[in-house]
Design a protein around this motif. Structure first.
Motif, PDB file in Angstrom:
ATOM      1  N   ARG B  65       0.812  -1.211   0.000  1.00 55.92           N
ATOM      2  CA  ARG B  65       0.000   0.000   0.000  1.00 55.92           C
ATOM      3  C   ARG B  65       0.846   1.262   0.000  1.00 55.92           C
ATOM      4  O   ARG B  65       0.415   2.307  -0.492  1.00 55.92           O
ATOM      5  N   LEU B  68       1.452   3.329  -3.179  1.00 55.80           N
ATOM      6  CA  LEU B  68       0.485   4.327  -3.610  1.00 55.80           C
ATOM      7  C   LEU B  68       0.176   5.312  -2.495  1.00 55.80           C
ATOM      8  O   LEU B  68      -0.785   6.056  -2.574  1.00 55.80           O
ATOM      9  N   ARG B  69       0.994   5.276  -1.481  1.00 56.96           N
ATOM     10  CA  ARG B  69       0.818   6.157  -0.311  1.00 56.96           C
ATOM     11  C   ARG B  69      -0.582   6.038   0.268  1.00 56.96           C
ATOM     12  O   ARG B  69      -1.257   7.028   0.521  1.00 56.96           O
ATOM     13  N   LEU B  70      -1.001   4.813   0.491  1.00 56.51           N
ATOM     14  CA  LEU B  70      -2.341   4.594   1.033  1.00 56.51           C
ATOM     15  C   LEU B  70      -2.327   4.371   2.536  1.00 56.51           C
ATOM     16  O   LEU B  70      -3.348   4.079   3.123  1.00 56.51           O
ATOM     17  N   ARG B 112      -1.253   7.242  -9.718  1.00 54.30           N
ATOM     18  CA  ARG B 112      -2.269   6.284  -9.287  1.00 54.30           C
ATOM     19  C   ARG B 112      -3.226   5.959 -10.424  1.00 54.30           C
ATOM     20  O   ARG B 112      -3.827   6.847 -11.008  1.00 54.30           O
TER      21      ARG B 112
END
Lengths: 307, 405
Positions: B65, B68-70, B112
């Motif tokens: 994760r 995607l810098r989630l 993204r």
């Protein structure tokens, strides 16, 4: 790609998303109507609305202000069934039928205005609190807590009393009181919904925050607000009737609460009709919207299913 | 592309899609600082599929994760490290990579779904129940391919149409699309979106894509929903696809088909795939390389067949031994004794030493780095170190019997 395209069937279905929405609306309607109590509620609502719309046809509108009770000083305290005064008259010569019919109009106006404004304001405030979170959330929700800590009737009473007796002020007071409920509901929903994986999924596509709110978060959060709004359509009329009963509306207004208060003195003398009939209207109105709202919740909110 | 100063890169740079260096992700909990990912490094090469395996809580999803810098910040923190990413252009022109942990938010949005896409574990939760499949897949095109949507117009399309292709239309504009003169161009745009979405869905071998398009998620089965997710993920032909346990929530019968589909599409599109899974037998079938993670660290990384035939790390050996096989029916299932250690404020020690049957005192004192030694693939275990390397006596090193995994 070529073979994939070949596998695709001819674009035949003319049904776009709009058609689906309409179809889904049909499904929901069908499901709502499957529940007999909800249907009863809906029928009562429909007849009340019909009555409100046809008010000028059923009774001749009073001039200059149709929302003021006409006074027939020649017919005081007539019982129901009197020719010309089908539901009787009050001690001040007001026609009860006129009050009932135009009172429905007053109630409709009141509840649509209050529910409309509070729903929008509450949704905006709750969305800001829930979606942004942090300090903004704290500030808004503490304000909501303060407003919720005061009983709604007392608070509305205080506002209406300060501003003076008028029906407009009752509308204003109720608006100030009722938005907090929506803010709270929508905030809770949004906090719940925004942690759903499809929100991450939208972020992963590269969607902007506002778009995510608009397309992913809000549509999945509004259901309980719709249900609450339906219930409030009933509750607000009840609270407004209470406020006008204790004299916070203009005297002589064609409003059920005002009529009940006008007729209450005669109850001990056997003149039940002047207050009981408008009181029953308030009851019917609140009951109908509560029945319908409950049924709507059962259909729209899967968590309460089978309850 | 602006990139923060990159670390010195090796010769293999050109063929890498992503390179994770000493990634550290911590979470602040009531009990203390949880080191969910604690110094993880690995590369993903162009066109390969890399499997990141490990048990629940080992940090594999967090690692994925973070691409995607989630990771929610707070409670999470990107405590250190870099994730370099080379887009197609950067690889072709030998350009410099971007650090995914540093790029500004606007650039991240462009990456993204366009450059890096992700498939989630539970397709039932990853699709918005309020939108039709068409709207959800179309979103990718609106976001990243608005110029594609306007392909083939004679001259410049009207401004409202251009805005619509970027999903920037207001409510009033949508009303205008229902009446002339904008009605026919709006229909044309709509048809273009339909075609692109239909093609994307058809590629996932979903039956009857035109009909699926108008459906809502609740009307589809789990396998179909996952196909929709895949269609959405691959619509923009990303450089890297991150698949976070994409088949865990599906029926066993569907699992294999979805895996084959991902594999097939990967080969067709030349996409690199980072595969997160705890299911070794599935990973074995479709991954070129495997990285075994344990307690926030990588234990071992290498070619799939090497890892399976000759597991180096004691943890990998335990994992492989724990796969039930039809050969020895009945009998007890093999397990690794003990539990995953606390990841809160970990001590400098091998994370596995409490459960490792080979562990010595040294393992409890010194954290083994992930290093590739001559003739061996990278493994984080003192058993492969030479006494000189660590400056200890030979009998202090764990003795791994390499013939009997």
């Amino acid at each position: 790609m070529v073979e994939a395209a070949a596998r695709r069937p001819p674009a035949s279905s003319p049904s776009g998303p709009l058609a689906i929405r309409v179809r889904r609306f049909g499904e929901i309607t069908k499901e709502v109507l499957r529940n007999p109590t909800t249907t009863i509620g809906l029928v009562i609502i429909a007849s009340l609305l019909l009555m409100a719309l046809m008010a000028p046809i059923i009774t001749e509108a009073n001039t200059p202000d149709a929302y003021q009770m006409p006074r027939d000083w020649g017919a005081i305290n007539e019982p129901p069934g009197t020719p010309g005064h089908l539901l009787g008259t009050t001690s001040t010569g007001g026609d009860v039928l006129y009050g009932v019919v135009w009172g429905a109009r007053t109630s409709l106006r009141l509840s649509v205005i209050v529910v409309g404004i509070t729903m929008v304001v509450g949704t905006i405030m709750g969305s800001i609190a829930g979606f942004i979170g942090g300090k903004v959330d704290e500030i808004i929700m503490r304000l909501v807590d303060v407003l919720l800590a005061i009983p709604e009737l007392i608070f509305a009473l205080a506002i209406a009393a300060v501003l003076g007796p008028s029906f407009g002020n009752i509308i204003f007071a109720l608006t100030v009181v009722f938005w907090v409920k929506y803010a709270r509901i929508i905030r809770g929903q949004i906090i719940h919904v925004k942690h759903n994986e499809y929100v991450d999924s939208a972020r992963v596509i590269g969607d902007s925050k506002l778009n995510i709110y608009r397309k992913d978060v809000l549509p999945n959060s509004v259901t309980p607000v719709v249900v609450q709004a339906t219930l409030d359509m009933g509750n607000i009329v009840l609270v407004a009737a209470t406020l006008s009963f204790i004299g916070l509306a203009e005297a002589g207004l064609a409003e059920w609460g005002v009529l009940v208060s006008e007729g209450q003195a005669g109850i001990s003398a056997g003149r039940w009709w002047a207050s009981t009939i408008p009181g029953a209207m308030v009851f019917l109105w609140a009951l109908a919207f509560n029945l319908f709202g409950d049924g709507l919740r059962d259909v729209l909110d899967p968590r309460t299913e089978g309850r | 592309m602006t990139a923060p100063a990159a670390a010195p890169l090796s010769d293999k740079t050109a063929s890498r899609v992503a390179s994770v260096e000493e990634l550290r992700i911590h979470f602040d909990t009531k009990a203390g600082r949880l080191h969910a990912v604690d110094g993880v490094s690995f590369d993903i090469f162009d066109g390969e599929s890399l499997g990141l395996v490990g048990e629940t809580g080992c940090g594999k999803s967090v690692t994925a994760r973070s691409f995607l810098r989630l990771i929610p910040v707070p409670p999470g923190t990107y405590a250190g490290g870099r994730i370099h990413f080379w887009s197609k252009e950067a690889r072709q022109t030998g350009g410099s990579p971007v650090d995914l942990l540093q790029v500004p938010a606007s650039q991240m949005r462009d990456i993204r779904g366009n450059r890096i896409a992700m498939i989630f574990q539970d397709p039932g939760k990853a699709l918005n129940p309020a939108l039709s499949i068409r709207e959800q897949v179309a979103e990718v095109f609106y976001q990243h391919r608005s110029e594609d949507l306007l392909d083939g117009w004679n001259g410049t399309p009207p401004r409202p149409i251009r805005r619509a292709a970027g999903q920037r239309s207001g409510k009033l504009e949508w009303l205008a699309f229902k009446v002339p003169p904008l009605r026919s161009p709006a229909r044309r745009l709509r048809k273009r979106v339909d075609d692109l979405v239909g093609d994307a869905l058809a590629e996932t071998q979903i039956p009857n894509p035109r009909k699926i398009m108008t459906s809502y998620p609740h009307e589809l089965s789990g396998g179909m929903k996952q196909r929709v997710m895949i269609a959405q993920a691959l619509a923009c032909n990303p450089d890297l696809l991150i698949a976070d346990e994409p088949t865990t929530a599906l029926d066993v019968t569907i699992q294999a088909r979805i895996m084959e589909l991902i594999r097939e599409l990967q080969l067709r599109h030349q996409t690199s795939v980072l595969y997160i899974s705890h299911d070794l037998s599935l990973v074995r079938r479709i991954c070129d390389r495997i990285a075994v993670m344990y307690a926030g660290r990588i234990a071992e990384i290498g070619q799939t067949r090497h890892v399976f035939h000759d597991p180096l790390h004691p943890y990998t050996r335990g994992l492989l031994a724990a796969i039930p096989s039809l050969a020895h029916q009945r009998g007890e299932l093999a397990v690794i004794d003990g539990t995953v250690p606390e990841l809160i404020d970990p001590q400098p020690a091998c994370r596995f030493h409490t459960r490792c049957s080979y562990a010595t005192d040294l393992c409890g004192r010194l954290d083994p780095p992930l290093v590739a030694r001559p003739g061996l693939r990278p493994v984080a275990c003192h058993g492969y170190a030479s006494p000189d390397e660590l400056g200890v006596a030979a009998d202090q090193l764990p003795r791994l019997d390499r013939d009997a995994p």
